[in-house]
Design an enzyme around this catalytic site. Structure first.
Site, PDB file in Angstrom:
ATOM      1  N   GLU A 170       0.820  -1.216   0.000  1.00  0.00           N
ATOM      2  CA  GLU A 170       0.000   0.000   0.000  1.00  0.00           C
ATOM      3  C   GLU A 170       0.852   1.263   0.000  1.00  0.00           C
ATOM      4  O   GLU A 170       0.416   2.307  -0.452  1.00  0.00           O
ATOM      5  CB  GLU A 170      -0.922   0.021   1.235  1.00  0.00           C
ATOM      6  CG  GLU A 170      -2.225  -0.723   1.027  1.00  0.00           C
ATOM      7  CD  GLU A 170      -3.261  -0.443   2.115  1.00  0.00           C
ATOM      8  OE1 GLU A 170      -2.968   0.248   3.099  1.00  0.00           O
ATOM      9  OE2 GLU A 170      -4.383  -0.951   1.969  1.00  0.00           O
ATOM     10  N   HIS A 190       8.425 -26.817  -1.816  1.00  0.00           N
ATOM     11  CA  HIS A 190       7.817 -27.956  -2.519  1.00  0.00           C
ATOM     12  C   HIS A 190       6.662 -27.504  -3.406  1.00  0.00           C
ATOM     13  O   HIS A 190       5.913 -28.340  -3.908  1.00  0.00           O
ATOM     14  CB  HIS A 190       7.357 -29.002  -1.496  1.00  0.00           C
ATOM     15  CG  HIS A 190       8.503 -29.553  -0.705  1.00  0.00           C
ATOM     16  ND1 HIS A 190       9.091 -30.775  -0.975  1.00  0.00           N
ATOM     17  CD2 HIS A 190       9.210 -29.025   0.326  1.00  0.00           C
ATOM     18  CE1 HIS A 190      10.102 -30.969  -0.124  1.00  0.00           C
ATOM     19  NE2 HIS A 190      10.189 -29.925   0.671  1.00  0.00           N
ATOM     20  N   LYS A 244     -14.092  -0.513  -4.129  1.00  0.00           N
ATOM     21  CA  LYS A 244     -15.222  -0.159  -3.264  1.00  0.00           C
ATOM     22  C   LYS A 244     -16.296   0.568  -4.069  1.00  0.00           C
ATOM     23  O   LYS A 244     -17.492   0.309  -3.905  1.00  0.00           O
ATOM     24  CB  LYS A 244     -14.761   0.748  -2.119  1.00  0.00           C
ATOM     25  CG  LYS A 244     -13.830   0.082  -1.134  1.00  0.00           C
ATOM     26  CD  LYS A 244     -13.486   1.040  -0.009  1.00  0.00           C
ATOM     27  CE  LYS A 244     -12.350   0.478   0.835  1.00  0.00           C
ATOM     28  NZ  LYS A 244     -11.811   1.440   1.784  1.00  0.00           N
TER      29      LYS A 244
HETATM   30  O1  PA5 Z   1      -3.828   0.920   5.645  1.00  0.00           O
HETATM   31  C1  PA5 Z   1      -4.971   1.319   5.568  1.00  0.00           C
HETATM   32  O2  PA5 Z   1      -5.255   2.493   5.763  1.00  0.00           O
HETATM   33  C2  PA5 Z   1      -6.114   0.373   5.241  1.00  0.00           C
HETATM   34  O3  PA5 Z   1      -5.692  -0.917   5.039  1.00  0.00           O
HETATM   35  C3  PA5 Z   1      -7.099   0.371   6.379  1.00  0.00           C
HETATM   36  O4  PA5 Z   1      -6.416   0.023   7.545  1.00  0.00           O
HETATM   37  C4  PA5 Z   1      -8.233  -0.610   6.152  1.00  0.00           C
HETATM   38  O5  PA5 Z   1      -8.857  -0.329   4.956  1.00  0.00           O
HETATM   39  C5  PA5 Z   1      -9.239  -0.508   7.292  1.00  0.00           C
HETATM   40  O6  PA5 Z   1      -9.779   0.778   7.389  1.00  0.00           O
HETATM   41  P1  PA5 Z   1     -10.610   1.230   8.645  1.00  0.00           P
HETATM   42  O7  PA5 Z   1      -9.731   1.149   9.836  1.00  0.00           O
HETATM   43  O8  PA5 Z   1     -11.042   2.637   8.368  1.00  0.00           O
HETATM   44  O9  PA5 Z   1     -11.796   0.295   8.760  1.00  0.00           O
END
Ligand code: PA5
Length: 439
Positions: A281, A302, A416
């Protein structure tokens, strides 16, 4: 003082020491940007000095909440996804007995929900905890992420029906934004205990906030030592992080587009999952970035071993090497020796594992796969704390070397938008119509 170590000598050959060193000015500039908050995404740097800012009052409060949940519940369901789940899961798995799920425990068992939308997963989970006293730690910065919201709606209703609203409210802890969002509003209305995810800490950098610390403490982890380990790395000269960030970027620039995180201990599977989110990310944007992958060895030797040894030469490996195991298991002698193992009889299983690790590294280097080694003296809270901070800071440095904003994640919104449109969520009418025409 014991410390995790990094060794990049087996990366040399694919890149030269001079190529790695050439990235030192960019790496140092990245550290400057982090420390002075002058780089992209500078409103999300709260993790940088987070370990040293955690005080006694915060740790005591978390320990007290954890104690209540541990002592008064059979199960605690930690609800969250992405950064709101992977850090806790990684540390808990690394610390736990491999078969903890099947053994009686002194306190509540921690299980996870809201990290997928599997209908049978939720059914089976509810079936498991039905009739048992359970608590909920619901973790969401936004409070509206679909996966945890579905799980929380179901489990909250189940808990209230089973134990009554008052008992439920005393055994639900919400970890969310300080003031904003649906979960904050609900927690206020229902009177839940709450902990704050700081505004300036993104989900994937949040393991050392209550997001990670509370579930880890409920599972019996020593969060003081975890934080102390992270402080040791925060206070270090930073050389380990610079070495990792420079080496992986030098390899990337030389055409190694995929980094495989390799472990030889099944307890590290989720550490690699956490690392994949952290680096994926943070760096995968602007059509750039190393693809973070992971294998669990020797298991995956394996299955994926062939590809790694002989496939396209666009990969490098980072091996997590654990110094010592917690227990000794010695291979017995067998008079018949039909399996031919008597040559290692009397030796520890870990000695065999270490030779598998070394043999594989040598073979992969010979096969054109550069290797970095991260040595972890033992899997305990202290070294995990060091490792977490090491990867976080190296990620910030590496992202700036790559010239991306390591602290946003605009790409995660695309699926989303489509999902909401396909489900006819109010506000997505135009997108729904466009998708209907396309499908
Ligand atoms: O790194 C990030 O920001 C995302 O992976 C969020 O942690 C994830 O989408 C969860 O979001 P939230 O804590 O708002 O539910």
């Amino acid at each position: 003082m014991d410390f995790i170590k990094i060794d990049n000598r087996a990366a040399l050959g694919s890149v030269s020491a001079a190529q790695i060193e050439a990235l030192r000015p960019a790496a140092e500039a990245a550290v400057e940007k982090l420390e002075h908050g002058t780089g992209a995404g500078n409103d999300f740097l709260g993790w940088l000095h987070l370990p040293s800012s955690i005080d006694e009052a915060q740790l005591s409060a978390l320990e007290a909440s954890a104690r209540t949940l541990r002592e008064e519940c059979d199960y605690v369901v930690a609800i969250g996804i992405g950064g709101s789940y992977l850090g806790a899961k990684a540390v808990m798995e690394a610390l736990a007995d491999n078969f903890a799920a099947f053994k009686p425990s002194k306190g509540a068992k921690v299980i996870f929900a809201g990290n997928n939308i599997g209908e049978d997963y939720l059914h089976d989970l509810m079936d498991l905890i039905k009739g048992h006293r359970f608590g909920i730690i619901v973790i969401s910065k936004s409070g509206t992420t679909t996966e945890p919201a579905i799980a929380f709606r179901l489990l909250k209703e189940m808990l209230e029906q089973q134990e009554g609203k008052e008992w439920a409210a005393h055994h639900i802890v919400a970890i969310t934004d300080a003031a904003r969002g649906a979960l904050r509003r609900l927690a206020t209305e229902e009177g839940y205990d709450t902990y704050v995810i700081p505004d300036n800490v993104g989900g994937r950098f949040s393991v050392l906030t209550p997001v990670g610390l509370l579930p880890i403490a409920v599972a019996g982890g020593d969060i003081r030592t975890l934080v102390a380990g992270a402080v040791e790395m925060e206070n270090s000269d930073g050389e380990l992080m610079l070495t990792y960030a420079q080496t992986r970027n030098a390899l990337y620039n030389s055409g190694k587009k995929i980094e495989i995180m390799v472990n030889y201990d099944p307890r590290l599977h989720f550490l690699a999952e956490w690392w994949k989110q952290l680096y994926g990310e943070s760096e995968g944007k602007d059509h750039k970035g190393i693809f973070p992958a992971a294998v669990d060895n020797t298991t995956d030797l394996h299955s994926m071993g062939q590809w790694v040894q002989d496939g396209e030469r666009t990969i490098f490996e980072t091996v997590l090497s654990v110094g010592c195991q917690r227990h000794e298991v010695v291979i017995p002698t067998d008079d018949a020796d039909l399996d031919g193992l008597n040559y290692i009889a009397g030796r520890r299983v870990d000695e065999v594992n270490k030779m598998a690790e070394l043999g594989t590294r040598l073979a992969h280097v010979d096969g054109g796969v550069p290797n970095l080694l991260i040595h972890i003296p033992a899997l305990n809270e202290r070294f995990l704390g060091q490792l977490i901070y090491f990867f976080e800071k190296a990620c910030g440095i590496s992202g700036y070397i790559l010239d991306v904003n390591p602290f946003n994640q605009p790409g995660v919104e695309a699926y989303k938008k489509n999902m909401f449109a396909l489900l006819n969520k109010p506000g997505y009418e135009a997108e729904s119509a466009a998708l209907a025409a396309r499908l």
